[in-house]
Design an enzyme around this catalytic site. Structure first.
Site, PDB file in Angstrom:
ATOM      1  N   ASP A  21       0.805  -1.140   0.076  1.00 28.93           N
ATOM      2  CA  ASP A  21       0.178   0.107   0.012  1.00 28.93           C
ATOM      3  C   ASP A  21       0.810   1.109  -0.056  1.00 28.93           C
ATOM      4  OD1 ASP A  21      -1.916  -1.825   0.103  1.00 28.93           O
ATOM      5  OD2 ASP A  21      -2.759  -1.257   2.316  1.00 28.93           O
ATOM      6  N   TYR A  43       2.273   2.161  -3.269  1.00 27.63           N
ATOM      7  CA  TYR A  43       1.154   2.836  -4.323  1.00 27.63           C
ATOM      8  C   TYR A  43       0.999   4.156  -3.705  1.00 27.63           C
ATOM      9  CZ  TYR A  43      -3.398   3.971  -6.136  1.00 27.63           C
ATOM     10  OH  TYR A  43      -4.315   4.586  -6.898  1.00 27.63           O
ATOM     11  N   ASP A  44       1.026   4.486  -2.549  1.00 27.28           N
ATOM     12  CA  ASP A  44       0.853   5.859  -1.903  1.00 27.28           C
ATOM     13  C   ASP A  44       2.089   6.678  -2.520  1.00 27.28           C
ATOM     14  OD1 ASP A  44      -1.312   5.298  -0.994  1.00 27.28           O
ATOM     15  OD2 ASP A  44      -0.507   4.799   1.380  1.00 27.28           O
ATOM     16  N   SER A  66     -37.405  -3.585 -14.304  1.00 27.55           N
ATOM     17  CA  SER A  66     -37.122  -4.297 -13.094  1.00 27.55           C
ATOM     18  C   SER A  66     -37.299  -5.804 -13.622  1.00 27.55           C
ATOM     19  CB  SER A  66     -37.876  -4.075 -12.077  1.00 27.55           C
ATOM     20  OG  SER A  66     -39.246  -4.527 -12.376  1.00 27.55           O
ATOM     21  N   GLU A 124     -26.079 -15.512 -13.534  1.00 22.64           N
ATOM     22  CA  GLU A 124     -25.161 -15.093 -12.705  1.00 22.64           C
ATOM     23  C   GLU A 124     -25.764 -14.533 -11.557  1.00 22.64           C
ATOM     24  OE1 GLU A 124     -25.142 -12.331 -15.757  1.00 22.64           O
ATOM     25  OE2 GLU A 124     -26.164 -10.735 -14.818  1.00 22.64           O
ATOM     26  N   LYS A 170     -27.527 -12.347  -8.563  1.00 23.29           N
ATOM     27  CA  LYS A 170     -28.273 -11.202  -8.364  1.00 23.29           C
ATOM     28  C   LYS A 170     -27.613 -10.332  -7.446  1.00 23.29           C
ATOM     29  CE  LYS A 170     -32.899  -9.505  -8.318  1.00 23.29           C
ATOM     30  NZ  LYS A 170     -32.872  -8.706  -7.315  1.00 23.29           N
ATOM     31  N   ASP A 228     -26.981  -7.783  -4.394  1.00 23.19           N
ATOM     32  CA  ASP A 228     -28.171  -7.108  -3.575  1.00 23.19           C
ATOM     33  C   ASP A 228     -27.575  -5.978  -3.051  1.00 23.19           C
ATOM     34  OD1 ASP A 228     -30.530  -6.914  -2.087  1.00 23.19           O
ATOM     35  OD2 ASP A 228     -29.864  -8.192  -0.540  1.00 23.19           O
ATOM     36  N   ARG A 264     -30.983   4.503 -10.343  1.00 20.72           N
ATOM     37  CA  ARG A 264     -32.070   4.114 -10.851  1.00 20.72           C
ATOM     38  C   ARG A 264     -33.242   4.995 -11.006  1.00 20.72           C
ATOM     39  NH1 ARG A 264     -36.695   1.298 -10.582  1.00 20.72           N
ATOM     40  NH2 ARG A 264     -37.048  -0.426 -12.022  1.00 20.72           N
ATOM     41  N   TYR A 310     -23.197  -5.565 -15.018  1.00 20.67           N
ATOM     42  CA  TYR A 310     -23.561  -6.740 -15.508  1.00 20.67           C
ATOM     43  C   TYR A 310     -24.569  -6.376 -16.809  1.00 20.67           C
ATOM     44  CZ  TYR A 310     -27.346  -5.198 -12.353  1.00 20.67           C
ATOM     45  OH  TYR A 310     -28.277  -4.257 -11.667  1.00 20.67           O
ATOM     46  N   LYS A 337     -35.120 -16.039  -6.785  1.00 24.88           N
ATOM     47  CA  LYS A 337     -34.997 -15.468  -5.732  1.00 24.88           C
ATOM     48  C   LYS A 337     -34.641 -16.649  -4.565  1.00 24.88           C
ATOM     49  CE  LYS A 337     -36.300 -11.565  -4.342  1.00 24.88           C
ATOM     50  NZ  LYS A 337     -35.552 -10.282  -4.448  1.00 24.88           N
ATOM     51  N   CYS A 395     -31.542   3.206  36.735  1.00 17.65           N
ATOM     52  CA  CYS A 395     -30.824   1.748  36.173  1.00 17.65           C
ATOM     53  C   CYS A 395     -31.707   0.463  36.466  1.00 17.65           C
ATOM     54  CB  CYS A 395     -29.590   1.540  36.959  1.00 17.65           C
ATOM     55  SG  CYS A 395     -28.755   0.156  36.455  1.00 17.65           S
ATOM     56  N   CYS A 447     -29.273  -1.441  39.265  1.00 18.62           N
ATOM     57  CA  CYS A 447     -28.933  -1.149  40.901  1.00 18.62           C
ATOM     58  C   CYS A 447     -29.833   0.231  41.117  1.00 18.62           C
ATOM     59  CB  CYS A 447     -27.690  -0.632  40.675  1.00 18.62           C
ATOM     60  SG  CYS A 447     -27.110   0.987  40.064  1.00 18.62           S
ATOM     61  N   CYS A 491     -25.692   4.076  33.267  1.00 19.48           N
ATOM     62  CA  CYS A 491     -25.909   4.123  34.798  1.00 19.48           C
ATOM     63  C   CYS A 491     -24.448   4.495  35.128  1.00 19.48           C
ATOM     64  CB  CYS A 491     -26.229   2.371  35.173  1.00 19.48           C
ATOM     65  SG  CYS A 491     -25.649   2.263  36.868  1.00 19.48           S
ATOM     66  N   CYS A 514     -22.184  -0.728  40.048  1.00 20.24           N
ATOM     67  CA  CYS A 514     -23.333  -1.314  39.652  1.00 20.24           C
ATOM     68  C   CYS A 514     -23.124  -2.976  39.181  1.00 20.24           C
ATOM     69  CB  CYS A 514     -23.873  -0.542  38.315  1.00 20.24           C
ATOM     70  SG  CYS A 514     -25.264  -1.492  37.612  1.00 20.24           S
TER      71      CYS A 514
END
Ligand code: IVH
Length: 700
Positions: free
Chosen positions: A55, A58-59, A104, A135, A137, A139, A158, A248, A345, A439, A442, A457, A462
Site C-alpha cells: 500500500d 502505491y501511495d 426491473s 449470474e 443477483k 443485493d 435507478r 452486468y 430468488k 438503572c 442497581c 448508569c 453497579c
C-alpha cells in the site's frame, strides 16, 4: 485485461519508477507511464484482489503523480487516477434521464416457476432449447454508467427507472469503476452500462463496528448502507466506505465501423460480460455460467444457493438471461420486465413477527441498551427471539411500539436487525416504549451526556457493569480465559466468589470444586487458562480493560506506544492524539480512564498478581536477530499455526506484510502455496523459504 507480458513489464516499470522518485524532479514525459502503472495496480487491487505492490508503494507513486500534475497542470487528463478525488461537498444530485429505461425483473421462487418461464420463451421463439447465462443477483443499489470516447462521463441512480439522480462524483469514489475504459477498441463511441454498487460483508461489518464505537445505531444490511452511501454529499466520506461495483448489463451503445471483429462479443450476454471484464470492470465474468436448457439452470440455482454464504458479498438470488442478444430483442418486454430475463430468488432472510416487549440491559460501560423481545421466528435456518434496538433515537426513528408487527432481516453472517415496523397494521392497542429513568439493575439515576444517544448508569459499582467488565476481560479476543465464560462468571459473582477483575486471579478454586457440574478436569483446565492469561501480550490486556472507544486496533496502537503499561498514565491528550488513528474523543476517554484512582489501583493489583504489563515485542526486538526483516506466509504450515509463526517473527523483531511486493524479504511457503509464491518468484530480492528453513532461522 493485462497479459502476462504486460504484467511483467508494468511491474518492472513500477520498480524503476519507485527508484526514480525522490532522486530527481519527476520528468513530465513519464507522467503517462506513471498513470498506466497506477491504473494497473488499482486493477490488481480492486478488481483482481491480488495486489503486486505494498500500500505504501502505491501511495508513493500516487503522491508523485499528484505532485507532477500540480507542476504541469496542462498535462492533467480527466481519466487520471487523481481525478477521483473531489474536495468540495456536493450541492445536489440533479435529475437525469437514462438513455434506455431501467426495467426491473420478473421474480421466480422455485423450479416450477422456471419451467413455466422457459416454456413461454420456447413457444415465443420456436426453439427446442434456449441457451441461458446465469449470474448472481447482487443485493445492492442499482446504478447506470455512461462512457463517452473512453471516458466515464456520468453515473446515475435507478430512480423511477426513467430518470435517476446524477451521482457522478460519488461513483468516482468507487475504485472498481474505471475512469477510463478502452471501449474504442470495440469501435464503441458511447455506451450505457448497468450494475450494482454494494458493500462487502466485511466492510459492512467494519463500518457497523465503527458506528457502534461512536454509540451510533448500526445499519440494517449492506444494501441499505450502499444505497445510503451513494446519497452522501461528502465524496470523501463515500470514498472511506469502500463501496464496490459489479457491472452486468449493456443497455445501449453507438459505434463506428472500426474493430467490428471485437464487437462479435456483443452478440451474446456472456460476451458483453467478457468485454466489460477485458476493459477492467468487475463484471461477473468468473461467477457467470452459460448453459443450455432450463433443467441445468435449475440444478445450478440450487447448487449456488447452497454456497451463498461463501461469497464475500450478499446476493439475494440469481439472474437467468437469454444469452443471444438478437433473441433477446426478438422476445422483447412486457410493460414492466424484459421477457428474456428472470430473477431466481433465494429463500428469504426476512420475516415478520410481533414485538412482544422491550427489556433494558446494562453493559460494561453502564450503557443501557433496549432489547426487543419477539415472537420467535426462523430466518434462513436461525431462530430469532430478541434483537437489540440500540437506543431511544433508534426506537423513535423506526417508530417501534409494543405489539407492533415488525419486519426483521438477517443478512448473511450479520446480526439480525429490525428493518421497520408496520404501522399500517396497528389495531390501536399498541403501546409506546418508555425508557427507564433509573438503572434496571442497581436503581441509581441514569444520565445522558450531551450529543450522546445513550443513557448510562454512572454507578461504577453497579453489579451489572462489574459482571460485564469481568466477562469482557476474560473473553476470547481479550485475555482469552477458556472456562471462564459468561455463565460461570455470573454464577461465581452470585455466589460471592468473584467480585472484580483482580478476583479472577484469586478465585477460591477449592470452593468452586464443590459446585455441581465442576469436576477435577474442568477445575484444572480453568486453573491452567487463568495462569496462561497472565502472560498474554500487552495489547490484549489493554483491550481487556474495556476503556470506552478502545477496540482491538486502538489497543494495539496503545500497547506498541509503550514498553510498560503504566507509562500510558503519563501521556497527555496531545501525546495520545499523536498516535495513529486516535482522535480527541478516544484520547479523552483514555485519559479519563487513567485519571480514575480505582483503575490505577486495579492495575497495581493485577501487576502484583503476576499479570504481564510489559511490551514483550519491544523488549525482545532489541536483540531480535530478524530486526527489520519482513515476512509473509502462504499455504498450509504443518508444524505451526499461522498465528504462532507470525508471533515468532514479531518476537524476533521482524514484521509481517500483507502481500507480496518488493518490500518483502522472506516468503515462507507451506503446502499448496499458490499465487503468492508465483508472484514472489518474479521479484528476485525475495527469498523463498520452506517451513523447515524458517524454523531454523528463528531458532525453533
Ligand atoms: S439485469 C433489463 N442482472 O435486480 C435487465 N439485474 O429486480 C436489467 N440486479 O433492477 C437487470 N443483479 O438492480 C440484472 N446480475 C443482475 C442483477 C440485477 C442485481 C438488480 C437490478 C434490477 C433488480 C431487478
Amino acid at each position: 485485461m493485462y497479459s502476462r507480458d504486460q504484467t511483467i513489464k508494468l511491474q518492472k516499470e513500477t520498480e524503476s519508477l519507485l527508484r526514480l522518485i525522490g532522486n530527481q524532479s519527476f520528468p513530465p514525459g513519464k507522467i503517462g507511464l506513471l498513470r498506466d502503472v497506477l491504473r494497473f495496480h488499482e486493477y490488481r487491487y480492486y478488481i483482481l484482489n491480488e495486489p503486486l505492490v505494498a500500500d505504501q508503494e502505491y501511495d508513493i507513486l500516487y503522491k508523485e503523480l499528484e505532485k507532477a500534475e500540480r507542476e504541469n497542470p496542462l498535462l492533467i487528463s480527466p481519466g487520471s487516477p487523481t481525478q477521483r478525488v473531489a474536495r468540495d461537498l456536493t450541492k445536489d444530485f440533479p435529475t437525469v434521464q437514462h438513455l434506455v429505461p431501467m426495467l426491473s425483473l420478473e421474480n421466480s421462487y422455485d423450479a416450477d416457476d422456471l419451467v413455466g418461464w422457459d416454456r413461454k420463451g420456447r413457444e415465443l421463439t420456436g426453439l427446442k432449447a434456449i441457451e441461458y447465462c446465469v449470474e448472481p443477483k447482487f443485493d445492492g443499489a442499482s446504478i447506470s454508467l455512461i462512457y463517452e470516447n473512453d471516458l466515464f462521463t456520468r453515473g446515475a441512480t435507478r430512480g423511477d427507472g426513467v430518470e435517476g439522480d446524477d451521482i457522478t462524483t460519488n461513483i468516482k469514489q468507487v475504485r472498481s469503476v474505471p475512469l477510463e475504459a478502452a471501449f474504442s477498441s470495440y469501435g464503441i463511441n458511447q455506451i450505457e452500462i448497468r450494475g450494482e454498487v454494494l458493500m462487502t460483508k466485511k466492510n459492512f461489518q467494519k463500518y457497523n463496528e465503527s458506528l457502534a464505537e461512536q454509540n451510533l445505531a448500526p445499519l440494517a444490511n449492506p444494501r441499505n448502507s450502499a444505497a445510503g452511501t451513494l446519497r452522501i454529499k461528502d465524496p470523501r466520506e463515500v470514498s472511506r466506505r469502500n463501496l464496490e461495483a459489479f457491472l452486468y448489463h449493456v443497455s445501449f451503445y453507438t459505434h463506428t465501423e472500426a474493430h467490428s471483429k471485437n464487437r462479435e462479443l456483443l452478440r451474446t450476454h456472456s460476451g458483453n460480460l467478457e468485454m466489460l471484464w477485458n476493459l477492467g470492470f468487475r463484471s461477473p465474468q468468473k461467477e457467470k455460467k452459460v448453459m443450455k436448457g432450463i433443467e441445468s439452470v435449475i440444478g445450478y440455482c440450487h447448487e449456488f444457493e447452497a454456497r451463498r454464504d461463501d461469497l464475500p458479498y450478499e446476493i439475494d438470488g440469481l439472474v437467468i438471461k437469454v444469452n443471444d442478444i438478437a433473441l433477446q430483442d426478438q422476445m422483447g418486454m412486457t410493460t414492466h420486465h424484459p421477457r428474456w430475463a428472470i430473477a431466481f430468488k433465494f429463500k428469504a432472510r426476512q420475516a415478520t413477527t410481533t414485538l412482544k416487549s422491550v427489556e433494558f440491559q446494562v453493559g460494561r460501560t453502564g450503557a443501557v441498551t433496549p432489547v426487543a423481545k419477539l415472537d420467535p421466528v426462523s430466518i434462513g435456518g436461525v431462530t430469532v427471539g430478541s434483537i437489540s434496538v440500540h437506543n431511544e433515537e433508534y426506537i423513535r426513528e423506526k417508530d417501534l411500539k409494543i405489539g407492533d408487527k415488525v419486519l426483521i432481516e438477517r443478512a448473511g453472517d450479520v446480526i439480525p436487525q429490525i428493518v421497520k415496523s408496520m404501522a399500517e397494521l396497528r389495531k390501536g392497542d399498541e403501546q409506546s416504549i418508555h425508557f427507564p429513568k433509573n438503572c434496571p439493575v442497581c436503581g441509581s439515576k441514569l444520565a445522558k451526556e450531551e450529543e450522546e444517544a445513550v443513557w448510562r448508569c454512572v454507578n461504577i459499582e453497579c453489579p451489572a457493569q462489574v459482571v460485564e467488565k469481568i466477562i469482557h476481560f476474560s473473553s476470547k479476543d481479550a485475555m482469552d480465559i477458556r472456562g471462564l465464560g459468561e455463565a460461570n462468571i455470573r454464577k461465581f459473582y452470585e455466589l460471592g466468589f468473584l467480585n472484580d477483575i483482580p478476583g479472577i486471579y484469586q478465585l477460591p478454586i477449592d470452593k468452586i470444586g464443590s459446585i455441581e457440574g465442576f469436576g477435577d478436569k474442568s477445575i484444572s483446565n480453568l486453573r491452567t487458562a487463568i495462569e496462561a492469561s497472565k502472560s498474554q501480550p500487552l495489547h490484549r490486556l489493554v483491550y481487556a480493560l474495556g476503556i470506552r472507544f478502545v477496540g482491538e486496533t486502538t489497543a494495539k496502537v496503545l500497547a506498541s506506544a509503550v514498553e510498560y503499561l503504566p507509562e500510558l498514565k503519563n501521556k497527555n491528550l496531545e501525546d495520545l492524539q499523536n498516535l495513529e488513528d486516535i482522535g480527541p474523543k478516544v484520547a479523552g476517554s483514555i485519559l479519563r480512564f487513567f485519571q480514575i484512582p480505582d483503575n490505577i489501583l486495579m492495575l497495581q493489583e493485577l501487576e502484583k498478581l503476576g499479570i504481564n504489563m510489559h511490551n514483550e515485542r519491544q523488549k525482545k526486538s532489541i536483540d531480535g536477530h530478524l530486526d527489520g526483516k519482513s515476512f509473509l506466509f502462504t499455504g498450509t504450515l504443518t508444524q505451526l499455526k499461522r498465528s504462532e509463526a507470525e508471533e515468532l517473527v514479531e518476537k524476533n523483531g521482524g514484521n509481517i506484510l500483507s502481500g507480496v511486493s518488493s518490500k518483502l524479504d522472506y516468503l515462507v511457503t507451506g503446502e499448496d502455496a499458490g499465487s503468492k509464491l508465483e508472484k514472489a518468484k518474479k521479484i528476485s530480492s525475495i527469498k523463498i523459504l520452506s517451513e523447515q528453513e524458517f524454523l531454523r532461522i528463528v531458532g525453533s
